[in-house]
Design a protein around this motif. Sequence first.
Motif, short mmCIF file in Angstrom:
data_model
loop_
_atom_site.label_atom_id
_atom_site.label_comp_id
_atom_site.label_asym_id
_atom_site.label_seq_id
_atom_site.Cartn_x
_atom_site.Cartn_y
_atom_site.Cartn_z
N TYR A 13 14.88 82.75 11.21
CA TYR A 13 15.64 82.63 12.47
C TYR A 13 15.40 83.94 13.20
CZ TYR A 13 18.20 78.89 10.05
OH TYR A 13 18.55 77.76 9.37
N ARG A 17 16.14 86.10 7.87
CA ARG A 17 15.60 85.23 6.84
C ARG A 17 16.42 83.95 6.75
NH1 ARG A 17 18.32 83.74 2.91
NH2 ARG A 17 19.95 85.27 2.68
N PRO A 37 24.15 80.10 -4.05
CA PRO A 37 25.42 80.53 -3.45
C PRO A 37 25.41 80.36 -1.92
CG PRO A 37 24.12 82.44 -4.11
CD PRO A 37 23.37 81.23 -4.57
N ASN A 38 26.54 80.58 -1.29
CA ASN A 38 26.64 80.48 0.17
C ASN A 38 25.57 81.34 0.83
OD1 ASN A 38 30.17 80.46 -0.22
ND2 ASN A 38 28.91 78.73 0.30
N GLY A 39 24.92 80.78 1.83
CA GLY A 39 23.95 81.55 2.59
C GLY A 39 22.59 81.71 1.92
N SER A 40 22.36 81.02 0.79
CA SER A 40 21.08 81.22 0.08
C SER A 40 19.95 80.42 0.71
CB SER A 40 21.24 80.85 -1.40
OG SER A 40 21.73 79.54 -1.51
N GLY A 41 20.27 79.42 1.55
CA GLY A 41 19.20 78.70 2.26
C GLY A 41 19.11 77.21 1.95
N LYS A 42 20.12 76.65 1.30
CA LYS A 42 20.06 75.22 0.94
C LYS A 42 20.02 74.34 2.20
CE LYS A 42 23.97 75.49 -1.32
NZ LYS A 42 24.33 76.91 -1.11
N THR A 43 20.95 74.59 3.11
CA THR A 43 21.01 73.77 4.33
C THR A 43 19.77 73.99 5.19
OG1 THR A 43 23.41 73.82 4.27
CG2 THR A 43 22.42 73.29 6.39
N THR A 44 19.30 75.23 5.28
CA THR A 44 18.08 75.50 6.06
C THR A 44 16.92 74.69 5.50
OG1 THR A 44 18.85 77.74 6.56
CG2 THR A 44 16.49 77.35 6.78
N GLU A 155 25.56 69.30 -0.32
CA GLU A 155 26.90 69.56 -0.86
C GLU A 155 27.77 68.29 -0.82
OE1 GLU A 155 28.37 72.94 -1.44
OE2 GLU A 155 26.75 74.20 -0.68
N1 LIG Z 1 21.13 79.41 13.41
C1 LIG Z 1 20.98 80.48 12.64
N2 LIG Z 1 20.66 81.68 13.14
C2 LIG Z 1 20.48 82.79 12.36
N3 LIG Z 1 20.60 82.77 11.02
C3 LIG Z 1 20.94 81.59 10.45
C4 LIG Z 1 21.15 80.39 11.22
N4 LIG Z 1 21.46 79.38 10.34
C5 LIG Z 1 21.44 79.93 9.11
N5 LIG Z 1 21.13 81.24 9.16
C6 LIG Z 1 21.00 82.18 8.02
O1 LIG Z 1 20.10 81.63 7.08
C7 LIG Z 1 20.52 81.93 5.75
C8 LIG Z 1 20.63 80.65 4.95
O2 LIG Z 1 21.73 79.87 5.42
P1 LIG Z 1 22.01 78.37 4.96
O3 LIG Z 1 23.10 77.82 5.82
O4 LIG Z 1 20.74 77.63 4.90
O5 LIG Z 1 22.55 78.62 3.46
P2 LIG Z 1 23.29 77.63 2.46
O6 LIG Z 1 22.72 77.91 1.12
O7 LIG Z 1 23.24 76.23 2.95
O8 LIG Z 1 24.78 78.17 2.51
P3 LIG Z 1 26.20 77.42 2.39
O9 LIG Z 1 26.37 77.08 0.94
O10 LIG Z 1 27.15 78.48 2.84
O11 LIG Z 1 26.16 76.23 3.29
C9 LIG Z 1 21.82 82.70 5.88
O12 LIG Z 1 21.55 84.06 5.76
C10 LIG Z 1 22.31 82.34 7.27
O13 LIG Z 1 23.08 83.38 7.82
#
Ligand SMILES: Nc1ncnc2c1ncn2[C@@H]1O[C@H](COP(=O)(O)OP(=O)(O)OP(=O)(O)O)[C@@H](O)[C@H]1O
Length: 300
Positions: A13, A17, A37-44, A155
């Motif tokens: 982004y 990262r 964990p939260n923010g590790s990148g699963k949703t991305t 999730e």
């Molecule tokens: N639109 C965005 N702009 C900038 N950074 C982003 C954006 N969306 C996600 N991120 C960053 O990308 C990284 C991965 O986020 P992501 O939401 O994919 O994690 P996750 O594993 O799904 O977390 P969670 O369990 O909290 O949903 C994080 O550091 C987040 O801050």
Amino acid sequence: MSVIQVEHLEKKYGRFRGIEDLVFEVRPGEVYGFLGPNGSGKTTTIRTLLGMLKPTAGRASILGLDIQRDSVRIRQKVGYLPGELNLYPEMTALEVLRYFADLRGMKLGKEVHDTIEKLKLDPRKRIRDLSKGNKQKIGIIQAFMHHPEVLILDEPTSGLDPLMQYEFDQLILEAKKQGKSVLLSSHVLGEVDKTADRVGILKEGRLIVQSTMQELKCHATQQIEVEFVTAPSQEALVNIPGITDTQVQGNRAIFTVSGKMDSFIKTLSRFEILSLRSLSADLESLFMDYYREDSHAQRV
Ligand SMILES: Nc1ncnc2c1ncn2[C@@H]1O[C@H](COP(=O)(O)OP(=O)(O)OP(=O)(O)O)[C@@H](O)[C@H]1O
């Protein structure tokens, strides 16, 4: 052929990262637990796989279709549960499900009504009056309703109580029996350990571990409670390979076994044993170690 094939996928982004150099596959009929964990990148990862985000490097395919070129066809073939579900608050649960069915050109059949009942969802309630867990049930039902070959669930069990987690596991196991492939994300190992064949653990945008559940269990410590006919001497129970802790009280002992059981069982066979009981494997603490440690080890 893999059902989902991910090759060096990256999504940044801007300067930030998202995910880096992801390589993994989901095989036919497999449930792949996608953990982190939260923010590790699963949703991305999931949003990139479904064409909602454009990768900054690498490539991936689902059912042989390219995630960038063929995202519309992919979306038709995949059952998807987003991490955050936005539903019309004034509609009832049943109206929302009918709406999803209409979008897919289908009617709500008996099967959907059976699942509504199994998950104990009140179809007459308005979305605005439903709890988080009950809204999540709608998301789960819509993801399964068109019998997709592939399920990608972000999730899915967040907000579900243990009974509903059990019902959800049954849905996944049934889908697996029918040969479907599932990518199941969670930040808790306990939410996927009954259903996943393999897991990948994400940390800070990178996959740090890939392992079968069986292998993961081999690495987890396990407690075994043994009742001896006569109390053994303390000395007889020290230095057993693979034992990391021993607590002895009278003719009972609790052993903490790490890894393979073989040497432990062979040592025990020298004693006369009244009973032996396995306390559950401590997968959660093994998982926490992966979250904490900086290891980039890759096991398959
Ligand atoms: N639109 C965005 N702009 C900038 N950074 C982003 C954006 N969306 C996600 N991120 C960053 O990308 C990284 C991965 O986020 P992501 O939401 O994919 O994690 P996750 O594993 O799904 O977390 P969670 O369990 O909290 O949903 C994080 O550091 C987040 O801050």
